[in-house]
Design an enzyme around this catalytic site. Structure first.
Site, PDB file in Angstrom:
ATOM      1  N   CYS A 255       3.306 -12.131 -10.253  1.00  0.00           N
ATOM      2  CA  CYS A 255       2.001 -12.322 -10.881  1.00  0.00           C
ATOM      3  C   CYS A 255       2.187 -13.270 -12.056  1.00  0.00           C
ATOM      4  CB  CYS A 255       1.471 -10.989 -11.407  1.00  0.00           C
ATOM      5  SG  CYS A 255       1.470  -9.685 -10.186  1.00  0.00           S
TER       6      CYS A 255
ATOM      7  N   ARG B   4       1.145 -18.300  -8.913  1.00  0.00           N
ATOM      8  CA  ARG B   4       1.956 -17.070  -8.917  1.00  0.00           C
ATOM      9  C   ARG B   4       1.206 -15.875  -8.346  1.00  0.00           C
ATOM     10  NH1 ARG B   4       6.377 -17.199 -11.959  1.00  0.00           N
ATOM     11  NH2 ARG B   4       6.362 -14.939 -12.188  1.00  0.00           N
TER      12      ARG B   4
ATOM     13  N   TRP C   8      -0.744 -10.766  -7.956  1.00  0.00           N
ATOM     14  CA  TRP C   8      -0.325 -10.832  -6.553  1.00  0.00           C
ATOM     15  C   TRP C   8       0.063  -9.409  -6.217  1.00  0.00           C
ATOM     16  CZ3 TRP C   8      -0.869 -14.358  -2.854  1.00  0.00           C
ATOM     17  CH2 TRP C   8      -0.206 -14.142  -1.642  1.00  0.00           C
TER      18      TRP C   8
ATOM     19  N   ASN D  97       4.108  -7.942 -14.820  1.00  0.00           N
ATOM     20  CA  ASN D  97       4.591  -8.601 -13.604  1.00  0.00           C
ATOM     21  C   ASN D  97       5.918  -7.961 -13.270  1.00  0.00           C
ATOM     22  OD1 ASN D  97       5.278 -10.342 -11.506  1.00  0.00           O
ATOM     23  ND2 ASN D  97       6.232 -11.805 -12.914  1.00  0.00           N
ATOM     24  N   GLY D  98       5.997  -7.319 -12.097  1.00  0.00           N
ATOM     25  CA  GLY D  98       7.257  -6.686 -11.692  1.00  0.00           C
ATOM     26  C   GLY D  98       6.972  -5.456 -10.850  1.00  0.00           C
TER      27      GLY D  98
ATOM     28  N   GLU E 198      14.083 -21.176  14.584  1.00  0.00           N
ATOM     29  CA  GLU E 198      13.421 -21.385  13.285  1.00  0.00           C
ATOM     30  C   GLU E 198      13.836 -22.725  12.681  1.00  0.00           C
ATOM     31  OE1 GLU E 198      10.971 -20.182  11.956  1.00  0.00           O
ATOM     32  OE2 GLU E 198      11.091 -20.838   9.860  1.00  0.00           O
TER      33      GLU E 198
ATOM     34  N   LYS F  71      11.129 -25.594  11.673  1.00  0.00           N
ATOM     35  CA  LYS F  71      11.060 -26.186  10.318  1.00  0.00           C
ATOM     36  C   LYS F  71      11.109 -27.713  10.408  1.00  0.00           C
ATOM     37  CE  LYS F  71       9.727 -23.465   8.085  1.00  0.00           C
ATOM     38  NZ  LYS F  71       9.355 -22.516   9.016  1.00  0.00           N
TER      39      LYS F  71
ATOM     40  N   GLU G 206       7.899 -29.202  12.102  1.00  0.00           N
ATOM     41  CA  GLU G 206       6.579 -29.035  11.471  1.00  0.00           C
ATOM     42  C   GLU G 206       6.462 -29.795  10.148  1.00  0.00           C
ATOM     43  OE1 GLU G 206       5.286 -25.187  10.107  1.00  0.00           O
ATOM     44  OE2 GLU G 206       7.314 -24.489   9.844  1.00  0.00           O
TER      45      GLU G 206
ATOM     46  N   HIS H 186      22.258 -24.582  31.669  1.00  0.00           N
ATOM     47  CA  HIS H 186      21.131 -24.439  32.613  1.00  0.00           C
ATOM     48  C   HIS H 186      20.069 -25.495  32.386  1.00  0.00           C
ATOM     49  CE1 HIS H 186      22.877 -20.675  33.961  1.00  0.00           C
ATOM     50  NE2 HIS H 186      23.029 -20.322  32.706  1.00  0.00           N
TER      51      HIS H 186
ATOM     52  N   LYS I  87      -1.959 -23.147   6.433  1.00  0.00           N
ATOM     53  CA  LYS I  87      -1.062 -22.072   5.991  1.00  0.00           C
ATOM     54  C   LYS I  87      -1.355 -20.782   6.756  1.00  0.00           C
ATOM     55  CE  LYS I  87       2.184 -20.158   3.705  1.00  0.00           C
ATOM     56  NZ  LYS I  87       3.559 -20.467   4.155  1.00  0.00           N
TER      57      LYS I  87
HETATM   58  C1  AGP Z   1       5.627 -21.287   9.639  1.00  0.00           C
HETATM   59  O1  AGP Z   1       6.433 -22.293   9.002  1.00  0.00           O
HETATM   60  C2  AGP Z   1       4.364 -21.870  10.215  1.00  0.00           C
HETATM   61  N1  AGP Z   1       3.595 -22.391   9.138  1.00  0.00           N
HETATM   62  C3  AGP Z   1       3.632 -20.958  11.180  1.00  0.00           C
HETATM   63  O2  AGP Z   1       4.424 -20.906  12.339  1.00  0.00           O
HETATM   64  C4  AGP Z   1       3.381 -19.495  10.731  1.00  0.00           C
HETATM   65  O3  AGP Z   1       4.600 -18.791  10.700  1.00  0.00           O
HETATM   66  C5  AGP Z   1       2.460 -18.819  11.768  1.00  0.00           C
HETATM   67  O4  AGP Z   1       1.219 -19.493  11.750  1.00  0.00           O
HETATM   68  C6  AGP Z   1       2.240 -17.326  11.494  1.00  0.00           C
HETATM   69  O5  AGP Z   1       1.612 -17.168  10.247  1.00  0.00           O
HETATM   70  P1  AGP Z   1       1.565 -15.683   9.622  1.00  0.00           P
HETATM   71  O6  AGP Z   1       2.976 -15.291   9.385  1.00  0.00           O
HETATM   72  O7  AGP Z   1       0.788 -15.841   8.349  1.00  0.00           O
HETATM   73  O8  AGP Z   1       0.905 -14.790  10.603  1.00  0.00           O
END
Ligand code: AGP
Length: 607
Positions: A2, A27, A74, A98-99, A480, A484, A487, A503, A602
């Protein structure tokens, strides 16, 4: 995570507090509030939602007064609401915090038995009651705060106003950040520098255990032993935006480096290493004993976390786990019932596909749990129980610190399931939780290798394709790492189970294709060496992620990055870090919008 701010001086504190909170919204931003002193009385305004709601409220109420404290929240305990917003007040004492108070349940029970009535679901409100009790016994404000803190186990950045001390604020710090701003005839305190820069660039960082008495004409700092100390004053030359990023170029870079703290906070709120057990509110042990399968539903990075969780739960709790893309699960008339624990993993808690899949599982009678980073969001509201991660707001669209805190949550869930089902004894559980608790230090060590990663990013910044290989719990890390890279840098990348190379993907191998191979020592290591040899034999370039001290890896790979030796289920928390940094630096070198990559949001709240 927070944000808090405090002001002591001749100005009306309210505009100082509001503008400072605006600089701290990164924050946390699910609720906010301010408290000021005027004519010896506390005046407090709080409200749920974005800071603009509070701004409108203080304007309509024409709030004014000084000194004052403010907070943007938060949520970690207690969903976002007016009642749970800070400042919390009791008997003329107003606090912002905050904590995390780890022993909040025991303290709340003790104070309730002594007649205290709590008006919020938060742990933080305890501070107002504890300090008021000490003041009622005749202690001065500094001594009362210190006495109250001696009852608390956990982390805090705390600011306290008392209506009988109209010219001062007392603050205290342990593990959560707190910085003083020195003015002329006025002084400030805040969670972070951005809130201070429009008033002063002369700052003093408090240290863990410090307590400070802030007045207009000066600040007195006391150390953990109660001795008066002088902390070093610094001059800050950051711009406000640089300050919000903590000096990092992008929020994503800042969040990559926040991961050790985020993991520590996530574990701290749940795991009792000493007891070899976990506090996972709402996950009733009888329910956990009664299930004979786990289904995980998630999207994107959260789905990759679920794949790691499958390894943890199947090994530690001997429960079959099926991990499903939420967008597939929801339309497949899934074969689940009351004996299937369905775990929805979501950073935002608002992903529509995951929410719909959760509803589908509930309609079939499944007990449900959520792993989420946003208290009170849609998915935790609809799940039977929630394990909250404590990563704080994740501003970068590409998920980093939320991913690793999801891994920590799944690791703890696997231990909890193992204990409930008797596949883990207390000693083994304690050993596992102790290993997890050691992860943040090891992560910091990996992050210190950033320069080596930058060299690789410079070398491969123009690649058109990239392959990531892993086995067991490192296979999801390969997925992952690929996600990264694609994206945020828009480079095509694929993650693959290394055993699958022969394969099909092996046809892709050529000198222009860098191949990341996650080959830490442990299960699957020898097979990974074979995969590396396969790639090298066909002219491919291998960047290995290996265990510190492993000379073999350095001999057979073109490049090698290393992580400290650790148990196999802690390793994914470490091996993902160089992959996050590689993706970040390639994207930065290619000039893409790292924090807000093209076409991405996001939180995907549409189908
Ligand atoms: C992660 O880097 C991406 N931005 C995306 O795959 C994200 O993980 C996915 O949309 C799921 O989001 P959520 O965890 O908020 O459900």
């Amino acid at each position: 995570m927070c944000g808090l701010i405090g002001y002591v001086g001749a100005q009306n504190a309210v505009p100082v507090l509001i503008s400072g909170l605006k600089r701290l919204e990164y924050r946390g931003y699910d609720s906010a509030g301010v408290a000021v002193l005027k004519d010896g009385a506390l005046d407090v305004l709080r409200c749920q939602g974005k800071l603009k709601n509070l701004e409108a409220l203080v304007t309509s109420e024409a709030l004014d007064g000084s000194p004052g404290i403010g907070h943007t929240r938060w949520a970690t305990h207690g969903r976002p609401s007016d009642a749970n917003a800070h400042p919390h007040v009791h008997d003329g004492v107003a606090i912002v915090h905050n904590g995390i108070i780890e022993n909040h349940l025991a303290l709340k029970a003790e104070l309730s038995a002594a007649g205290h009535a709590f008006r919020s679901e938060t742990d933080s409100e305890l501070f107002a009651h504890l300090i008021a009790d000490q003041l009622a016994q005749g202690l001065d404000l500094v001594s009362a705060v210190r006495a109250a803190l001696s009852r608390v186990q956990g982390t805090y950045a705390l600011a306290v106003l008392w209506d009988k001390a109209p010219d001062r604020i007392v603050v205290a710090k342990s593990a959560s950040p707190l910085v003083l701003g020195r003015g002329s005839g006025e002084n400030f305190v805040a969670s972070d520098i951005p809130a201070l820069l429009e008033h002063t660039r002369d700052v003093v960082f408090l240290e863990d255990g410090d307590l400070a008495d802030i007045r207009r004409d000066g600040v007195t700092v006391f150390d953990a032993q109660g001795s008066e100390v002088t902390r070093e004053a610094r001059r800050v030359d950051w711009t406000p935006m640089m300050a919000e990023k903590g000096g990092h170029k992008h929020f994503m870079h800042k969040e990559i480096f926040e991961q050790p703290r985020a993991i520590a906070d996530t574990i701290r709120s749940r795991a009792s290493v000493e007891a070899g057990d976990l506090y996972l509110d709402g996950l009733d042990t009888d329910v956990l004993r009664g299930v004979d399968k786990v289904t995980v539903i998630a999207c994107g990075t959260s789905y990759h976390a679920g794949l790691c969780g499958k390894c943890f739960i199947e090994t530690l709790a001997r429960l079959p786990v099926e991990v499903d893309l939420a967008s597939e699960f929801r339309y497949r008339d899934p074969i689940v019932d009351a004996r299937v624990l369905t775990v929805a993993i979501s950073q935002s808690g608002e992903t529509l596909d995951t929410l719909a899949a959760l509803r589908e599982a509930k309609s079939k009678g499944c007990p449900t749990a959520a792993i989420c980073n946003v208290v009170g969001s849609a998915i935790p509201r609809e799940a039977n129980a929630t394990i909250y991660t404590h990563a704080g707001p994740e501003i970068g669209v590409a998920s980093t610190k939320c991913f690793t805190t999801q891994l920590a949550a799944l690791y703890m869930l696997a231990v909890k399931l193992g204990r409930a089902r008797g596949t883990l004894d207390e000693a083994k559980a304690r050993e596992l939780l102790s290993a997890l608790r050691g992860a943040p230090k090891l992560m910091e060590k990996v992050l210190r290798q950033e320069k080596s990663v930058v060299k690789l990013a410079r070398r491969y910044q123009q690649v058109g394709d990239c392959l990531f290989l892993g086995r067991g719990p490192q296979y999801p890390i390969a997925l992952e790492g690929a996600l990264k890279l694609k994206e945020i840098s828009y480079v095509h990348a694929e993650g693959y189970a290394a055993g699958e190379m022969k394969h099909g993907p092996i046809a892709l191998i050529d000198p222009s294709l860098p191949v990341f191979a996650i080959a830490t020592q442990g299960p699957g290591y020898d097979k990974m060496l074979g995969n590396i040899e396969e790639v090298r034999a066909r002219g491919g370039q291998v960047i290995a992620i290996g265990t510190e001290g492993d000379k073999r890896i350095g001999e057979i790979a073109d490049h090698a990055l290393y992580v400290p030796d650790c148990p196999p289920f802690v390793a994914p928390l470490l091996t993902v870090l160089p992959l996050q940094l590689f993706a970040y630096h390639v994207a930065d070198l290619r000039g893409t919008d790292v924090d807000q990559p093209r076409n991405l949001a996001k939180s995907v709240t549409v189908e």
